[in-house]
Design a protein around this motif. Structure first.
Motif: not given
Length: 364
Positions: A21-36
């Motif tokens: 998601h970071l690679y595809l600039r999906r920042w919010k989704q990357a943050f959610v994936w990191w938190c959970l």
């Protein structure tokens, strides 16, 4: 231009933490994936397996993909409701709604009672979680609705009611979704990454506060702070012995080199179970086969299940099997070494005989 192959590779090696998601600039989704991790412990990660081509097409703003999106936006004024998105709002909203209250230091440690902050911080966290999931991908919406819905449940806290899930439900219900038009972001990647890093540090600090101030270990009805339990564990004989062994191996490596230290380490791990078998039979290293057999017979008679009665019979059975296994292991090791030594002696004899044969050939 993003690549589907690269996205799948990043999904495979670091998808649990939102690397693709970071690679595809999906920042919010990357943050959610990191938190959970992995979007609720792997569920979102698996779902991404068939969503990645769409994510890549969205990032590259491919003409056909953009055309379909615009047609869908014309046909449907409001993005269609999706179960996955709704469940994501509830899960992330609940997590973000509970964590701030868990992170508040207790009165005994801080000297000040800050529990009055829970009715303020918990609805705020739940609203942020709902808004965050609601603004992933082609959805967008204001945080005002979730804030209003979540804070409407605040009076329940003053009556001693834990309104965590109800607060999140109210926030999700009040979220008003809209379409996000295809197009580049007005923020730079550096700005996005900075905000993501700050949010990650804030989230980590709340977990650190909870683990240090409030987390407890419950053992046999006795409670102890997690931080104290960890401190006691680090001072325990098991850990102290571990560090003594580490220092001893390190010193040995400095004096005798890496390979010697490596062989010493492998030997200490007892990969063949020889040391444990000797311990079970009560023998020292270097015991002969006759000593092993004699000790085995002695212990077998002592721990034979037929001689035990009552509750001791089960213990005798376990001990008898352990003795038998130790004897068999040591006997097998001795036999393998004997065969290996015989083979080595034979090879040496053959190598010594070769020059004699050559000399005889030359004389002829």
């Amino acid at each position: 231009m993003a690549s589907v192959c690269v996205a799948y590779l990043l999904w495979l090696i670091g998808g649990g933490f939102g690397l693709h998601h970071l690679y595809l600039r999906r920042w919010k989704q990357a943050f959610v994936w990191w938190c959970l991790p992995g979007g609720y412990f792997g569920a979102g990660w698996l779902r991404d397996m068939w969503r990645i081509p769409e994510y890549v097409a969205d990032y590259n703003r491919e003409a056909e993909h953009v055309r379909r999106l615009k047609e869908q936006m014309k046909q449907v004024e409001i993005p269609p409701w999706k179960m996955a998105r709704w469940m994501g709002m509830l899960v992330v909203g609940n997590m973000f709604g509970v964590l701030p209250g868990m992170a508040i230091p207790n009165k005994d440690d801080l000297g000040v009672d800050l529990s009055f902050l829970r009715p303020v911080l918990n609805p705020l966290g739940a609203a942020i979680g709902v808004w965050l999931v609601g603004n992933i991908g082609r959805w967008k919406g204001s945080i005002k609705g979730p804030l209003l819905g979540c804070y409407l449940t605040t009076p329940l806290y003053f009556f001693g009611i834990n309104a965590g899930s109800l607060t999140t439900l109210a926030g999700a219900y009040c979220f008003r979704r809209q379409w996000r038009m295809p197009g580049p972001s007005t923020w730079s990647a550096c700005r996005h990454f900075t905000v993501l890093l700050v949010c990650g540090l804030l989230y980590s600090s709340m977990w650190a506060s909870y683990l240090y101030f409030n987390a407890e270990v419950n053992h046999n009805g006795d409670k102890i702070k997690l931080r104290d339990a960890v401190g006691n564990f680090l001072k325990s004989p098991l850990v102290q012995e571990f560090w003594r062994n580490v220092r001893a191996h390190w010193k040995h490596m400095q004096e005798h080199g890496f390979m010697s230290a490596w062989n010493r380490l492998v030997d200490s791990l007892d990969p063949f179970g020889e040391k444990n078998a000797l311990k079970v039979l009560g023998l020292e290293a270097g015991a002969t086969q006759d000593q092993i057999k004699s000790r085995y017979r002695e212990l077998s008679k002592q721990w034979h299940p037929d001689k035990a009665k009552g509750e001791d019979k089960e213990l005798a059975q376990e001990k008898f099997l352990e003795i038998q296994a130790a004897y068999e292991n040591l006997s097998n090791i001795k036999n393998r070494r004997k065969k290996a030594n015989s083979k080595t002696v034979k090879e040496e004899e053959n190598s010594d005989a070769m020059p004699q044969q050559k000399e005889q050939t030359v004389e002829l």
